[in-house]
Design a protein around this motif. Structure first.
Motif, PDB file in Angstrom:
ATOM      1  N   MET A 341       0.827  -1.200   0.000  1.00 14.20           N
ATOM      2  CA  MET A 341       0.000   0.000   0.000  1.00 14.20           C
ATOM      3  C   MET A 341       0.867   1.257   0.000  1.00 14.20           C
ATOM      4  O   MET A 341       0.595   2.220  -0.731  1.00 14.20           O
ATOM      5  N   ARG A 342       1.912   1.240   0.804  1.00 16.52           N
ATOM      6  CA  ARG A 342       2.801   2.409   0.833  1.00 16.52           C
ATOM      7  C   ARG A 342       3.489   2.602  -0.516  1.00 16.52           C
ATOM      8  O   ARG A 342       3.593   3.734  -1.019  1.00 16.52           O
ATOM      9  N   GLU A 343       3.990   1.505  -1.094  1.00 17.06           N
ATOM     10  CA  GLU A 343       4.676   1.600  -2.386  1.00 17.06           C
ATOM     11  C   GLU A 343       3.722   2.059  -3.490  1.00 17.06           C
ATOM     12  O   GLU A 343       4.126   2.749  -4.432  1.00 17.06           O
ATOM     13  N   ALA A 344       2.448   1.678  -3.386  1.00 15.69           N
ATOM     14  CA  ALA A 344       1.466   2.074  -4.400  1.00 15.69           C
ATOM     15  C   ALA A 344       1.099   3.545  -4.293  1.00 15.69           C
ATOM     16  O   ALA A 344       0.525   4.109  -5.229  1.00 15.69           O
ATOM     17  N   GLY A 345       1.409   4.173  -3.154  1.00 18.31           N
ATOM     18  CA  GLY A 345       1.130   5.592  -2.992  1.00 18.31           C
ATOM     19  C   GLY A 345      -0.038   5.924  -2.101  1.00 18.31           C
ATOM     20  O   GLY A 345      -0.475   7.076  -2.047  1.00 18.31           O
ATOM     21  N   VAL A 346      -0.577   4.945  -1.373  1.00 16.54           N
ATOM     22  CA  VAL A 346      -1.702   5.211  -0.479  1.00 16.54           C
ATOM     23  C   VAL A 346      -1.233   6.095   0.667  1.00 16.54           C
ATOM     24  O   VAL A 346      -0.266   5.767   1.369  1.00 16.54           O
ATOM     25  N   GLN A 347      -1.896   7.229   0.854  1.00 24.43           N
ATOM     26  CA  GLN A 347      -1.587   8.134   1.949  1.00 24.43           C
ATOM     27  C   GLN A 347      -2.473   7.831   3.153  1.00 24.43           C
ATOM     28  O   GLN A 347      -3.557   7.268   3.020  1.00 24.43           O
ATOM     29  N   ARG A 348      -1.985   8.211   4.302  1.00 26.42           N
ATOM     30  CA  ARG A 348      -2.667   7.843   5.547  1.00 26.42           C
ATOM     31  C   ARG A 348      -4.118   8.331   5.604  1.00 26.42           C
ATOM     32  O   ARG A 348      -4.982   7.654   6.134  1.00 26.42           O
ATOM     33  N   ALA A 349      -4.390   9.509   5.043  1.00 22.73           N
ATOM     34  CA  ALA A 349      -5.740  10.078   5.115  1.00 22.73           C
ATOM     35  C   ALA A 349      -6.635   9.676   3.950  1.00 22.73           C
ATOM     36  O   ALA A 349      -7.831   9.970   3.958  1.00 22.73           O
ATOM     37  N   ASP A 350      -6.087   9.006   2.937  1.00 23.88           N
ATOM     38  CA  ASP A 350      -6.895   8.614   1.778  1.00 23.88           C
ATOM     39  C   ASP A 350      -7.937   7.574   2.167  1.00 23.88           C
ATOM     40  O   ASP A 350      -7.628   6.624   2.896  1.00 23.88           O
ATOM     41  N   PRO A 351      -9.165   7.693   1.682  1.00 26.75           N
ATOM     42  CA  PRO A 351     -10.171   6.661   1.956  1.00 26.75           C
ATOM     43  C   PRO A 351      -9.808   5.351   1.257  1.00 26.75           C
ATOM     44  O   PRO A 351      -9.430   5.353   0.079  1.00 26.75           O
ATOM     45  N   VAL A 352      -9.895   4.251   2.002  1.00 23.85           N
ATOM     46  CA  VAL A 352      -9.498   2.945   1.487  1.00 23.85           C
ATOM     47  C   VAL A 352     -10.634   1.951   1.694  1.00 23.85           C
ATOM     48  O   VAL A 352     -11.264   1.911   2.765  1.00 23.85           O
ATOM     49  N   VAL A 353     -10.901   1.141   0.683  1.00 25.37           N
ATOM     50  CA  VAL A 353     -11.826   0.015   0.765  1.00 25.37           C
ATOM     51  C   VAL A 353     -10.976  -1.256   0.827  1.00 25.37           C
ATOM     52  O   VAL A 353     -10.200  -1.526  -0.094  1.00 25.37           O
ATOM     53  N   GLN A 354     -11.102  -2.026   1.910  1.00 32.11           N
ATOM     54  CA  GLN A 354     -10.325  -3.250   2.086  1.00 32.11           C
ATOM     55  C   GLN A 354     -11.195  -4.456   1.704  1.00 32.11           C
ATOM     56  O   GLN A 354     -12.339  -4.570   2.150  1.00 32.11           O
ATOM     57  N   VAL A 355     -10.624  -5.367   0.893  1.00 31.27           N
ATOM     58  CA  VAL A 355     -11.357  -6.548   0.426  1.00 31.27           C
ATOM     59  C   VAL A 355     -10.431  -7.752   0.529  1.00 31.27           C
ATOM     60  O   VAL A 355      -9.252  -7.653   0.162  1.00 31.27           O
ATOM     61  N   GLY A 356     -10.929  -8.886   1.037  1.00 36.43           N
ATOM     62  CA  GLY A 356     -10.055 -10.044   1.122  1.00 36.43           C
ATOM     63  C   GLY A 356     -10.815 -11.348   1.249  1.00 36.43           C
ATOM     64  O   GLY A 356     -11.968 -11.383   1.690  1.00 36.43           O
ATOM     65  N   HIS A 357     -10.147 -12.427   0.838  1.00 32.10           N
ATOM     66  CA  HIS A 357     -10.692 -13.783   0.947  1.00 32.10           C
ATOM     67  C   HIS A 357      -9.811 -14.594   1.880  1.00 32.10           C
ATOM     68  O   HIS A 357      -8.581 -14.522   1.799  1.00 32.10           O
ATOM     69  N   SER A 358     -10.420 -15.363   2.773  1.00 35.26           N
ATOM     70  CA  SER A 358      -9.705 -16.276   3.656  1.00 35.26           C
ATOM     71  C   SER A 358      -8.679 -15.507   4.492  1.00 35.26           C
ATOM     72  O   SER A 358      -9.032 -14.553   5.187  1.00 35.26           O
ATOM     73  N   GLY A 360      -6.618 -13.423   3.521  1.00 34.08           N
ATOM     74  CA  GLY A 360      -6.662 -12.037   3.071  1.00 34.08           C
ATOM     75  C   GLY A 360      -7.756 -11.243   3.747  1.00 34.08           C
ATOM     76  O   GLY A 360      -7.601 -10.049   4.018  1.00 34.08           O
ATOM     77  N   GLY A 361      -8.896 -11.883   4.036  1.00 28.46           N
ATOM     78  CA  GLY A 361      -9.970 -11.205   4.748  1.00 28.46           C
ATOM     79  C   GLY A 361      -9.598 -10.908   6.189  1.00 28.46           C
ATOM     80  O   GLY A 361      -9.961  -9.865   6.741  1.00 28.46           O
ATOM     81  N   LEU A 362      -8.861 -11.837   6.822  1.00 25.47           N
ATOM     82  CA  LEU A 362      -8.383 -11.599   8.189  1.00 25.47           C
ATOM     83  C   LEU A 362      -7.410 -10.425   8.212  1.00 25.47           C
ATOM     84  O   LEU A 362      -7.501  -9.542   9.078  1.00 25.47           O
ATOM     85  N   VAL A 363      -6.484 -10.395   7.252  1.00 28.44           N
ATOM     86  CA  VAL A 363      -5.532  -9.287   7.169  1.00 28.44           C
ATOM     87  C   VAL A 363      -6.266  -7.970   6.902  1.00 28.44           C
ATOM     88  O   VAL A 363      -5.951  -6.930   7.505  1.00 28.44           O
ATOM     89  N   ALA A 364      -7.254  -7.994   6.013  1.00 25.59           N
ATOM     90  CA  ALA A 364      -8.026  -6.781   5.718  1.00 25.59           C
ATOM     91  C   ALA A 364      -8.718  -6.254   6.969  1.00 25.59           C
ATOM     92  O   ALA A 364      -8.735  -5.044   7.235  1.00 25.59           O
ATOM     93  N   SER A 365      -9.284  -7.164   7.770  1.00 29.75           N
ATOM     94  CA  SER A 365      -9.957  -6.760   9.010  1.00 29.75           C
ATOM     95  C   SER A 365      -8.967  -6.161   9.993  1.00 29.75           C
ATOM     96  O   SER A 365      -9.257  -5.158  10.661  1.00 29.75           O
ATOM     97  N   GLN A 366      -7.785  -6.767  10.100  1.00 29.17           N
ATOM     98  CA  GLN A 366      -6.782  -6.248  11.025  1.00 29.17           C
ATOM     99  C   GLN A 366      -6.236  -4.899  10.574  1.00 29.17           C
ATOM    100  O   GLN A 366      -5.949  -4.033  11.398  1.00 29.17           O
ATOM    101  N   LEU A 367      -6.111  -4.703   9.264  1.00 27.40           N
ATOM    102  CA  LEU A 367      -5.705  -3.392   8.753  1.00 27.40           C
ATOM    103  C   LEU A 367      -6.748  -2.330   9.097  1.00 27.40           C
ATOM    104  O   LEU A 367      -6.404  -1.205   9.485  1.00 27.40           O
ATOM    105  N   ALA A 368      -8.014  -2.687   8.946  1.00 27.10           N
ATOM    106  CA  ALA A 368      -9.080  -1.743   9.282  1.00 27.10           C
ATOM    107  C   ALA A 368      -9.071  -1.415  10.767  1.00 27.10           C
ATOM    108  O   ALA A 368      -9.274  -0.263  11.169  1.00 27.10           O
ATOM    109  N   ALA A 369      -8.815  -2.423  11.609  1.00 29.66           N
ATOM    110  CA  ALA A 369      -8.811  -2.221  13.057  1.00 29.66           C
ATOM    111  C   ALA A 369      -7.588  -1.464  13.535  1.00 29.66           C
ATOM    112  O   ALA A 369      -7.628  -0.796  14.569  1.00 29.66           O
ATOM    113  N   SER A 370      -6.485  -1.555  12.780  1.00 30.15           N
ATOM    114  CA  SER A 370      -5.224  -0.958  13.238  1.00 30.15           C
ATOM    115  C   SER A 370      -5.197   0.558  13.147  1.00 30.15           C
ATOM    116  O   SER A 370      -4.475   1.217  13.896  1.00 30.15           O
TER     117      SER A 370
END
Length: 490
Positions: A341-358, A360-370
């Motif tokens: 995400m950092r390498e792609a250019g996502v900034q801390r304040a940019d709105p992000v939609v997290q999507v994941g399977h298995s 990947g879904g656990l990681v997406a949830s933890q990213l949202a919670a972090s």
């Protein structure tokens, strides 16, 4: 009324088994639990009731336009007063019946919701107590089991001599048995039991240490959450890592190919279809950007487990990351997604939609919670993320197949009542494939469920799709793929 007809059962848990296309919706800040079609019917009836009330007000305005109203006893067939009165009666009946039917549907859904929560709580309490009781008597069970295991081993070896089978044939025998009994792991009872079992491991450990059960319960999943699936996974790591298993390493991340154009996803089907497939050596993360730098919105898609070896490999989406992610101990896959995400250019304040399977879904949830990034929406498919509490106010949807054992590995659901949970039994009426393991967990199965969600008239699913369009806009963007690789051990 609109919507698909409800087949099999009007609400889950009825006497008749439902269709494999039934979606059961719960959570989202509501106490309702019912099929998506039933909830859509209730919403339609409420809309009709509101429209009837609006027409009643309009008719009152029409009545007031008559400067010389004729009293009711003198009405004739041509009087406007008689026409307005008849319309008022008909519309009042429509509104009254619509409201009564909506109340009945909501009441049924709320009743089932209360029953489901009570059953989950009592089932969890029973499972926790049973785990604690087993832990208390575990030392005695071990002593008693030694002679029985020895006798069983001798008998097994003797039977092997008679039948000509070898000890190494056991895995093949188990595989044949599963092939002959394809519903053994897809029966919804199995994931439900596994969910309780996973959540009871810490209670069994508390029983072994003689910690009083009220204290164990207060600290566990249905208490303050200090003990539970996370601590159990940490215990597994503590045992495995001295043996050289489930060890974490550093990760490096690189872009796979160049950026390419992408159109914004319009629904659950698009989101699920863009999740990277779990292929060893392939890209595990897809990042999409919509809008110019400085005001961009992003979608991050995270794939599932690609390597199941407990040893250290070059693949961060492995069994080590699975257990480390559940234990919340900096899984390689989690760190790889952050770096991508950092390498792609996502900034801390940019709105992000997290999507994941298995995984990947656990990681997406933890990213949202972090709080590492400004996650505004999240959609997970078949993820063991029941214990991850995402921030309040997020548009969060978790899709779980009731015949998939992987979401059950997240244990009994946490205290996150705002998350909308969509469940479907994939093989309720369909034959279970015998050519692949855990078919209900396959990404292809979740993609089919996502398409059913897009076709659903359920209001909260429609609201999610509308919010997705608001966040991303309607203009094309760009897409990049990323691959993480584990560093070699020193």
């Amino acid at each position: 009324m609109t919507g698909r007809p409800v087949t099999g059962r009007p609400v889950p848990g009825g006497g008749e088994r439902g269709s494999s296309t039934d979606l059961v919706v719960s959570g989202g800040g509501s106490t309702l639990v019912a099929t998506d079609a039933l909830l859509a019917e209730a919403a339609t009836l409420r809309t009709l009731q509101a429209a009837a009330d609006d027409w009643q007000e309009r008719l009152e305005q029409i009545r007031s336009l008559d400067s010389e109203p004729v009293p009711a006893p003198q009405w004739t067939d041509g009087d406007i007063g008689l026409s307005v009165f008849g319309a008022e009666r008909a519309i009042h009946q429509v509104g009254e019946r619509s409201g009564a039917l909506a109340d009945a549907l909501v009441s049924a859904a709320e009743g089932y919701g209360r029953a489901e929560r009570s059953a989950e709580y009592l089932g969890g309490l029973g499972g926790f107590w049973l785990g604690y009781a087993i832990g208390r008597v575990a030392p005695f069970l071990v002593l008693a089991a030694v002679p029985a295991l020895a006798a069983g081993a001798i008998g097994w070896l003797l039977s092997g001599v008679v039948t000509g089978s070898r000890p190494g044939d056991a895995p093949a025998t188990a595989a044949r048995w599963l092939a002959q009994n394809p519903r053994a792991l897809t029966n919804p009872i199995v994931p439900a039991a596994l969910r309780l079992l996973v959540s009871s491991v810490d209670d069994a450990a508390a029983g072994v240490t003689a910690l009083p059960f009220p204290v164990s319960f207060a600290l566990g999943d249905q208490g303050v959450g200090l003990l539970g699936v996370t601590t159990s996974a940490a215990g597994v790591l503590a045992v495995a890592r001295p043996l050289g298993l489930l060890r974490e390493t550093g990760v490096t991340v690189g872009r796979v190919g160049g950026p390419t154009p992408a159109g914004p996803p319009t629904g659950f089907g698009d989101l699920a279809s863009r999740i990277p497939a779990a292929v060893s050596g392939g890209a595990q993360v897809r990042v999409e950007r919509y809008g110019p730098a400085g005001s961009a919105a992003w979608v991050v898609y995270i794939g599932g487990t690609a390597e199941w070896s407990p040893g250290v490999t070059r693949e961060p989406w492995d069994l080590s990351s699975n257990v480390a992610a559940v234990a919340e101990e900096g899984a390689g896959s989690y760190r790889a997604v952050l770096e991508a995400m950092r390498e792609a250019g996502v900034q801390r304040a940019d709105p992000v939609v997290q999507v994941g399977h298995s995984q990947g879904g656990l990681v997406a949830s933890q990213l949202a919670a972090s709080g590492e990034f400004n996650t505004v929406m999240i959609a997970t498919f078949g993820a063991p993320n029941g214990q991850v509490d995402v921030p309040a106010g997020l548009h969060a949807v978790s899709v779980e197949h009731s015949d998939d054992i992987v979401p059950a590995l997240g244990g009994v659901g946490g205290r996150d009542e705002d998350r909308l949970v969509v469940r479907r039994e994939v093989f309720a009426t369909e034959p279970v494939p015998v050519d692949r393991a855990l078919p209900a967990h396959a990404l292809s199965a979740y993609r089919e469920t996502a398409r059913l969600m897009d076709a659903s008239p359920e209001p909260r699913l429609r609201e999610f799709r509308s919010a997705l369009e608001t966040v991303l806009g309607g203009k094309p963007g760009s897409m990049s793929r990323w691959r993480g690789v584990r560093a070699s051990e020193n």
